[in-house]
Design an enzyme around this catalytic site. Structure first.
Site, PDB file in Angstrom:
ATOM      1  N   HIS A 232       1.507  -1.108   0.187  1.00 40.78           N
ATOM      2  CA  HIS A 232      -0.035  -0.250   0.195  1.00 40.78           C
ATOM      3  C   HIS A 232       0.998   1.226   0.005  1.00 40.78           C
ATOM      4  CE1 HIS A 232       0.494  -1.133   4.336  1.00 40.78           C
ATOM      5  NE2 HIS A 232       0.799   0.100   4.823  1.00 40.78           N
ATOM      6  N   LYS A 234       2.220   5.014   0.226  1.00 37.32           N
ATOM      7  CA  LYS A 234       2.359   5.508   1.423  1.00 37.32           C
ATOM      8  C   LYS A 234       2.110   7.655   0.688  1.00 37.32           C
ATOM      9  CE  LYS A 234       2.202   3.467   5.725  1.00 37.32           C
ATOM     10  NZ  LYS A 234       2.284   2.079   4.712  1.00 37.32           N
TER      11      LYS A 234
END
Length: 299
Positions: A232, A234
């Site tokens: 994921h 950031k």
């Protein structure tokens, strides 16, 4: 491994859960202050309209009572009007700046009130990060300060989130945050500390705090198969008033504990102005493969 990671995650969040109530309460106080300020501004605006109306009535009366003016008098009147407009504009800019500054001061007072003095220990005055950023060339890589380690406060490549949003890099008009765990209330406070007020779009997997969000925030939840072992990104994309953007990639979630008590890595791109439609694919490159990889991320 997932079971061990889950256990470690729960253990690390014990302190975070205790702090969530404080952050939520602080956000409620900030919302109350915002409502109060909007009420005051509304009253001031109404008074200003009444004053302007009276002023205009007097002007019409004066014009009726005056005879013809000489050309020199007309020139002087135009000059005075222009000066008055410029002074009004300058006064408006000053008031806007002072309003942002007061908002920052109120945020600091509320943080102190709710027991977050330690979070203010590494806070720096806004308006100075551009020089620090320039000195980090050519890599522009930073590491977050750690509240419990004073040695990290003044290091040349240490950074806090308000510094990333610092006004010296430009006035932010829109921002996109892509992250897993996000505390909306805490993120609002970071913008206030940086004296910025902008619209935010947030793609997230999990929200840390609860309660309503401001009208300037749009959230999009992303369904992730698992909290661990799943990539994921950031990333932040900050759009400035001059239409340029800046890309920020970090290792940190957007909630207090990740930024205050852990060492996180941050890369900040140079200012990226918009390219003309006639520009070729090689223009505006900041490093090989960046543009291609960046586009692929959003495809």
């Amino acid at each position: 491994m997932d079971e061990v990671a889950e256990a470690l995650f729960k253990a690390s969040n014990e302190t975070k859960n205790k702090d969530q109530y404080k952050v939520s309460k602080m956000k409620e106080d900030l919302d109350s202050l915002k409502i109060m300020e909007e009420s005051i501004e509304k009253n001031c605006s109404q008074e200003k309209k009444r004053d302007n109306s009276d002023f205009q009535d007097n002007e019409r009366h004066n014009k009726k009572s005056k005879s013809s003016h000489s050309k020199h008098a007309e020139t002087d009147e135009k000059y005075d009007s222009k000066n008055s407009q410029e002074q009004s504009r300058d006064s408006s800019l000053v008031k806007t700046f002072q309003s942002c500054k007061h908002t920052r001061e109120k945020a600091i007072k509320l943080m102190k009130k709710h027991g977050y003095e330690t979070c203010l220990s590494s806070l720096v005055e806004p308006g100075n990060f551009a020089m620090k950023y320039a000195c980090s060339a050519p890599y522009h890589i930073f590491f977050s300060t750690v509240n419990r380690s004073k040695e990290t406060y003044d290091q040349p490549f240490s950074i806090t989130l308000p510094e990333i949003l610092d006004i010296s890099l430009g006035e932010i008009v829109n921002s996109l945050h892509i992250n897993f765990m996000v505390d909306i209330g805490w993120l609002h406070v970071q913008y206030m500390l940086a004296e910025q007020n902008t619209n935010m779009s947030i793609l997230l997997g999990e929200r840390v705090d609860t309660g309503p969000v401001g009208s300037n925030v749009t959230m999009f939840y992303v369904d992730m198969p698992t909290k661990f072992g799943c990539h994921h990104t950031k990333i932040m994309i900050l759009k400035y008033k001059n239409d340029g953007i800046r890309v920020v990639v970090s290792t940190a979630n957007l909630y207090m504990d990740d930024w205050e008590n852990r060492t996180q890595g941050v890369w900040i791109s140079p200012h990226l102005p918009p390219l003309s439609e006639s520009a070729n694919s090689s223009e505006g490159r900041i490093t090989d493969g960046f543009q291609e990889g960046f586009r692929t991320l959003f495809e």
